[in-house]
Design an enzyme around this catalytic site. Structure first.
Site, PDB file in Angstrom:
ATOM      1  N   SER A   1       0.939  14.523  49.736  1.00  0.00           N
ATOM      2  CA  SER A   1       1.376  15.395  50.814  1.00  0.00           C
ATOM      3  C   SER A   1       2.211  14.540  51.756  1.00  0.00           C
ATOM      4  CB  SER A   1       0.157  15.971  51.529  1.00  0.00           C
ATOM      5  OG  SER A   1       0.561  17.003  52.391  1.00  0.00           O
ATOM      6  N   GLU A   2       3.457  14.945  51.994  1.00  0.00           N
ATOM      7  CA  GLU A   2       4.410  14.012  52.603  1.00  0.00           C
ATOM      8  C   GLU A   2       4.112  13.685  54.060  1.00  0.00           C
ATOM      9  OE1 GLU A   2       5.373  16.944  51.227  1.00  0.00           O
ATOM     10  OE2 GLU A   2       6.854  17.960  52.486  1.00  0.00           O
ATOM     11  N   ASN A   3       3.156  14.389  54.665  1.00  0.00           N
ATOM     12  CA  ASN A   3       2.764  14.007  56.021  1.00  0.00           C
ATOM     13  C   ASN A   3       1.868  12.763  56.037  1.00  0.00           C
ATOM     14  OD1 ASN A   3       0.919  15.859  54.778  1.00  0.00           O
ATOM     15  ND2 ASN A   3      -0.181  16.016  56.708  1.00  0.00           N
TER      16      ASN A   3
END
Lengths: 220, 230, 230, 220
Positions: free
Chosen positions: A46-48
């Protein structure tokens, strides 16, 4: 009959292989996580800032400090790692993600993708999509084949502002599965159950390549 | 020990002025500096340029500063959860600059790392590339992107010590560590503030050298944007 | 879980071949992959290009591979503790490329971050700048520097898990985390190998995605270069 | 009488102010740490990845995983932080270090410094020196005023390969203390105890500026 979004997600889940690191976009791609076979081992990014995203939490395990890129509360699996946004996109740009699954508003026969902006409508922003499409080695798209008024979204050239050029490798629509060939063109690989080749030809504005008998897809 | 502690949020933000450029840590409503945002609203300074991945929601996060029209410009990657935002944007009151999320993160990291510019493939062939220098490396076109710095960076950490060292929790880390490095003045609010020496030096995410002031925040609401449960 | 564990150092280095470019973590003799260096010496492969901040000392660290003339070229920032090195350099057997330490670290970080090039002020006006593009930002001249990547990166961590996640200890961290990201194949040797799930995700320095193979090393000597005590 | 290296280190220690982050080069600069007044609080940065370097360890506390940039075993003080080499030089390049103290083989009246290479001799490498001199806001140099055969090392232009251009702000030699003026030139600020202005003029090849009475330095 054309697939619904769950059907598309189920079919895409078959593309996920054992040992893959996978980034799932918002929308249909997020649903794919629900259908990954339990006998293979996959790490969702998840790119966060999370690698090893797990299921949604049970009510008593909700942690506001633990969300995914869709801002949904999530959990972690064993072997997960947390990191900052710069490190997250370092991972993405250096090609460490095996499979990236994105939604799209339009895809061109050259593999261009448009999924962030509709002129005249409120622009929400591209989020991480432009970074993902510019760097991921293996990008597949989950999308509706046509708009609500029947316009094809698999096009010669995209009409909407682009998110990235020459990047989509495969399209999974409600009507079928398509390779995007290096020289351009949508090569039909599979039909959705009950959908005919003729229907697909009708619904596809971009160059469509149909060779031999096209099998109906098998959805487990 | 060098002591960066201030006692109150108002002291921490004392010199933030009209027209300042401010970075705000957080992704959605996760890891945002709630105390400083509330204090900035109370202080009422105007014409702010805010660098933040998102713009909050109506009534929370940066939505609070939008509601009081304190923000002149947002620099973000995604701003879609906010009706007030949309209204001000359409009326021309608010300016917005959209940057791909990875480029935003890397530009801020570059600002804090003394790297004035770098090349990235993100955005090539899109309208983001307009007027940007294109350069081909290994056959692949890249865009030249410049560092981002700010007059003030405001970050939120889980634990901090009086020397300014920070540890973040979960995905509340997000943009906070890079922003901490890229502010001329960096203000950190933390849930737990301990004396220097109590944090394991090996577990620190942001070394104290980057932090100008630190204080213990209160009453964290930690609003959840999309509550999803099994 | 994805399992990156191999049982033996020889399995970890099985595909490292003559002529390979290899990054080695470590600063001086601190945080070097002792097990892999010893195994590479035994394996006897030749013509290696080694990227490492230093070149070991006579009889330890990369000095072992110099003694057996397995290294063709060193890319380092400081190589001064090694007589064998000096001998081979003067005789022309060994090639050396010296890079400022911060530029070396940043070029490796860029390699692992998909940033093909960036500008840094280090080395402007010196012989390091020869034939490099100069560009002025904010009135200050900078050099264009390109990423560094390697066929193999070999790093040493304190703790690791079967998913490849790594935690380093003390100043043995140094170049290891960036190198872990910049190898086409990254091999990690660790003092303690635990099942995935045992390390706190918030304390991990190198996420497992960057690590191809991991194994538990043995008999760490951890030789001290300059023992200094009160 | 000219200062010995301990004298130079003692005098430089007076330049270190309360709350400073300081990077000390190898050689005389390292000695400075021993003379920092105990009533001020300073954080020493070691570019191999440590902020908050403490004294050498006692014998029973030696940890081979805890060294400084000179590869000496060290300890940490309360409030220390560890980080990797890229983060370390991020700190340095972004100007967070208040004071950088380096040794030098030559310094020019323009503030150029040469401290890494002597043609014809084995080149050991520049280590982190080029990064430090290119970015630090406040660089002072500890050095011998002349070579063993009496040649000045405070020069019009450096003869040795440069480490950096226009970067040195102040020079502390065994003979005196000198500001390097923005327009060029060594401005004499203090004489070493018992050293005359005439001796300093004799020993300085670069442009020397002497204005008014030059006080003898006070070493605590």
């Amino acid at each position: 009959m054309a697939l619904d979004k769950y059907g598309i997600a189920k079919r895409i889940a078959q593309e996920v292989k054992d040992g893959y690191y996978v980034n799932l976009g918002i929308g249909i791609p997020t649903l794919v996580a629900n259908y990954i076979p339990s006998d293979i081992q996959v790490m969702l990014q998840s790119e966060n800032g999370l690698l090893g995203m797990g299921a949604f939490p049970t009510k008593d395990k909700v942690d506001p400090d633990m969300i995914n890129a869709g801002k949904q509360t999530v959990t972690t699996i064993d072997g997960a790692a947390l990191f900052n946004s710069a490190e997250s996109f370092a991972m993405i740009r250096s090609g460490k993600i095996d499979l990236t699954i994105l939604g799209a508003m339009e895809v061109s026969e050259q593999g261009d993708i448009a999924n962030w902006k509709i002129p005249g409508k409120m622009v929400k922003g591209m989020g991480g999509a432009m970074d993902l499409v510019a760097s991921a080695r293996n990008i597949i798209v989950a999308m509706q084949h046509t708009s609500k008024d029947g316009q094809s979204k698999l096009l010669k050239t995209c009409s909407l502002p682009l998110t990235g050029l020459h990047c989509v490798k495969k399209v999974f629509s409600d009507l079928g599965v398509f390779d995007i060939l290096p020289e351009g063109g949508f090569k039909l690989l599979e039909r959705a159950p009950g959908v005919s080749v003729e229907e697909i030809i009708q619904a596809t504005e971009g160059k469509l390549i149909v060779e031999g008998i096209i099998p109906e897809m098998i959805i487990h | 020990m060098i002591n960066k502690t201030v006692q109150h949020v108002d002291e921490a933000i004392r010199d933030i002025h009209d027209g300042a450029t401010i970075m705000f840590g957080g992704f959605g409503l996760c890891g945002i500096p709630e105390n400083c945002i509330a204090a900035l609203q109370k202080k009422g300074i105007k014409n702010l340029t805010c660098i933040s991945n998102n713009a909050g929601v109506d009534g929370f996060g940066l939505g609070l500063l939008l509601a009081t029209r304190q923000i002149k410009k947002m620099i973000s990657s995604y701003v879609g959860e906010n009706h007030e935002f949309e209204k001000q944007l359409l009326s021309g009151e608010l300016d917005v600059e959209l940057i791909p999320q990875g480029t935003l993160a890397e530009r801020i990291r570059a600002g804090g790392a003394g790297i004035p510019a770098f090349y990235t493939p993100a955005g090539y062939g899109t309208e983001i590339a307009n007027e940007k220098e294109v350069r081909v490396f290994d056959g692949k076109p890249h865009l030249l992107e410049h560092w981002l710095r700010a007059d003030f960076s405001i970050v939120k950490a889980w634990k901090g010590d009086t020397a300014g060292n920070l540890i973040f929790k979960g995905t509340a880390r997000n943009f906070n560590p890079m922003m901490a490095t890229a502010g001329n003045i960096t203000i950190a609010e933390v849930e737990e503030l301990v004396p220097a020496g109590e944090l394991d030096p090996n577990e620190i995410h942001t070394p104290g050298i980057f932090v100008t002031r630190i204080f213990k925040g209160n009453h964290y609401e930690k609003r959840i944007e999309n509550l999803t449960t099994l």
